[in-house]
Design a protein around this motif. Structure first.
Motif, PDB file in Angstrom:
ATOM      1  N   ARG A  32       1.172  -1.312   0.144  1.00 36.21           N
ATOM      2  CA  ARG A  32       0.263  -0.657   0.120  1.00 36.21           C
ATOM      3  C   ARG A  32       1.082   1.304   0.094  1.00 36.21           C
ATOM      4  NH1 ARG A  32      -4.252  -0.652   4.703  1.00 36.21           N
ATOM      5  NH2 ARG A  32      -1.790  -0.532   5.226  1.00 36.21           N
ATOM      6  N   GLN A  33       0.433   2.092  -1.553  1.00 35.54           N
ATOM      7  CA  GLN A  33       1.346   3.371  -1.126  1.00 35.54           C
ATOM      8  C   GLN A  33       0.901   4.700  -2.010  1.00 35.54           C
ATOM      9  OE1 GLN A  33       4.603   2.594  -3.568  1.00 35.54           O
ATOM     10  NE2 GLN A  33       4.518   0.731  -4.486  1.00 35.54           N
ATOM     11  N   PHE A  34       1.345   5.277  -2.201  1.00 34.93           N
ATOM     12  CA  PHE A  34       0.407   7.408  -2.353  1.00 34.93           C
ATOM     13  C   PHE A  34       0.824   6.979  -4.139  1.00 34.93           C
ATOM     14  CE2 PHE A  34       1.897  11.414  -3.663  1.00 34.93           C
ATOM     15  CZ  PHE A  34       0.589  12.225  -3.178  1.00 34.93           C
ATOM     16  N   GLU A  85      -1.224  -2.612  -4.138  1.00 34.83           N
ATOM     17  CA  GLU A  85      -0.832  -2.956  -5.366  1.00 34.83           C
ATOM     18  C   GLU A  85       0.148  -4.134  -4.969  1.00 34.83           C
ATOM     19  OE1 GLU A  85       1.669  -0.328  -7.354  1.00 34.83           O
ATOM     20  OE2 GLU A  85       0.751   1.433  -6.041  1.00 34.83           O
ATOM     21  N   ALA A  86       0.537  -4.619  -6.286  1.00 31.59           N
ATOM     22  CA  ALA A  86       1.524  -6.605  -5.774  1.00 31.59           C
ATOM     23  C   ALA A  86       2.546  -5.759  -6.108  1.00 31.59           C
ATOM     24  CB  ALA A  86       1.120  -6.996  -7.040  1.00 31.59           C
ATOM     25  N   PRO A  87       3.593  -5.796  -5.497  1.00 32.35           N
ATOM     26  CA  PRO A  87       4.763  -5.680  -5.311  1.00 32.35           C
ATOM     27  C   PRO A  87       5.379  -5.201  -7.466  1.00 32.35           C
ATOM     28  CG  PRO A  87       5.043  -6.948  -4.560  1.00 32.35           C
ATOM     29  CD  PRO A  87       3.735  -7.349  -4.970  1.00 32.35           C
ATOM     30  N   LEU A  90       1.229  -5.812   2.954  1.00 33.28           N
ATOM     31  CA  LEU A  90       0.033  -6.481   3.682  1.00 33.28           C
ATOM     32  C   LEU A  90      -0.063  -8.190   3.660  1.00 33.28           C
ATOM     33  CD1 LEU A  90      -2.602  -3.848   2.293  1.00 33.28           C
ATOM     34  CD2 LEU A  90      -1.513  -3.665   4.843  1.00 33.28           C
ATOM     35  N   GLU A  91      -0.940  -8.181   4.532  1.00 33.21           N
ATOM     36  CA  GLU A  91      -0.657 -10.135   3.866  1.00 33.21           C
ATOM     37  C   GLU A  91      -1.820 -10.504   4.524  1.00 33.21           C
ATOM     38  OE1 GLU A  91       1.733 -13.919   5.189  1.00 33.21           O
ATOM     39  OE2 GLU A  91       0.504 -12.981   6.810  1.00 33.21           O
ATOM     40  N   THR A  95      -3.116  -5.357 -10.478  1.00 39.24           N
ATOM     41  CA  THR A  95      -2.979  -6.372  -9.139  1.00 39.24           C
ATOM     42  C   THR A  95      -4.121  -6.806  -9.453  1.00 39.24           C
ATOM     43  OG1 THR A  95      -2.213  -4.887  -7.869  1.00 39.24           O
ATOM     44  CG2 THR A  95      -3.788  -6.393  -6.326  1.00 39.24           C
ATOM     45  N   ILE A  96      -5.411  -6.143  -9.822  1.00 34.46           N
ATOM     46  CA  ILE A  96      -6.654  -7.195  -9.983  1.00 34.46           C
ATOM     47  C   ILE A  96      -6.129  -8.000 -11.327  1.00 34.46           C
ATOM     48  CG2 ILE A  96      -8.760  -6.778 -11.446  1.00 34.46           C
ATOM     49  CD1 ILE A  96      -9.150  -3.862 -10.136  1.00 34.46           C
TER      50      ILE A  96
END
Length: 194
Positions: free
Chosen positions: A67-69, A84-86, A160-161, A181-182
């Motif tokens: 999770r990020q800006f 998001e995914a990394p 986040l897990e 990510t979706i």
């Protein structure tokens, strides 16, 4: 059918910006299906190619997300940090090597085995970037740091897990809005957690 390369004749390329990445305006002629040539103008944003990964624990049915800006999302009305995914830009290394480094840098997990699942252009009308999508299984013993990204690069990332079913439900609630990510969560629903 004529090869695509024979249907495009570049006339001019003008660099509009070369700061964060490169924004170009190109004038070209395009051979239409009816045999006529049409002059077109397009702006393309070249930020390089990237890689993204879904880290998953099949036994526990969990995934690791971040999770990020994101400023571009913010100025388009996003009022929350993006989940998001990394992911990261390749920066002249292989997609596999980059995604291992990004996963560890952002999440703190050192993933041993990654598997490419597909490639996609995310916004081909204006952005040149191709993303390489990966999946990789993790266990709690793969965590080697807290993650969080590189402060010098402006990263301030929460790790986040989440239970997989919760992550999937977050798409429908609008809590996950990031396209890459979706796509990976949908892939996991069909191929990993089916």
């Amino acid at each position: 059918m004529t090869k695509l390369a024979d249907r495009v004749r570049v006339r001019t390329v003008k660099i509009l910006a070369d700061d964060w990445f490169v924004l170009k305006k190109t004038t070209f002629d395009y051979l239409r299906r009816d045999g006529t040539w049409q002059t077109q103008n397009r702006e393309t944003y070249d930020r390089g190619n990237g890689a993204v990964i879904l880290l998953y624990d099949r036994a526990r049915r969990t995934v690791i997300l971040t999770r990020q800006f994101r400023y571009p999302a913010f100025v388009n009305g996003c009022t929350e940090l993006l989940i998001e995914a990394p992911a990261g830009l390749l920066d002249n290394i292989s997609p596999e090597e980059r995604i291992r480094k990004e996963a560890e840098e952002e999440t703190g997990y050192r993933v041993q085995h990654v598997r490419k699942v597909f490639e996609a252009f995310m916004s081909p009308g204006s952005v040149t970037e191709k993303l390489y999508f990966f999946a990789g299984e993790y266990t709690s013993s793969d965590r080697v740091s807290d993650g969080g990204g590189e402060a010098a690069e402006g990263e301030d990332i929460d790790v986040l897990e989440l239970p997989f079913d919760e992550a999937l439900a977050m798409i429908g609630r609008g809590a996950i809005e990031d396209g890459k990510t979706i796509m990976l969560l949908q892939y996991a629903a069909l191929h990993i957690f089916a």
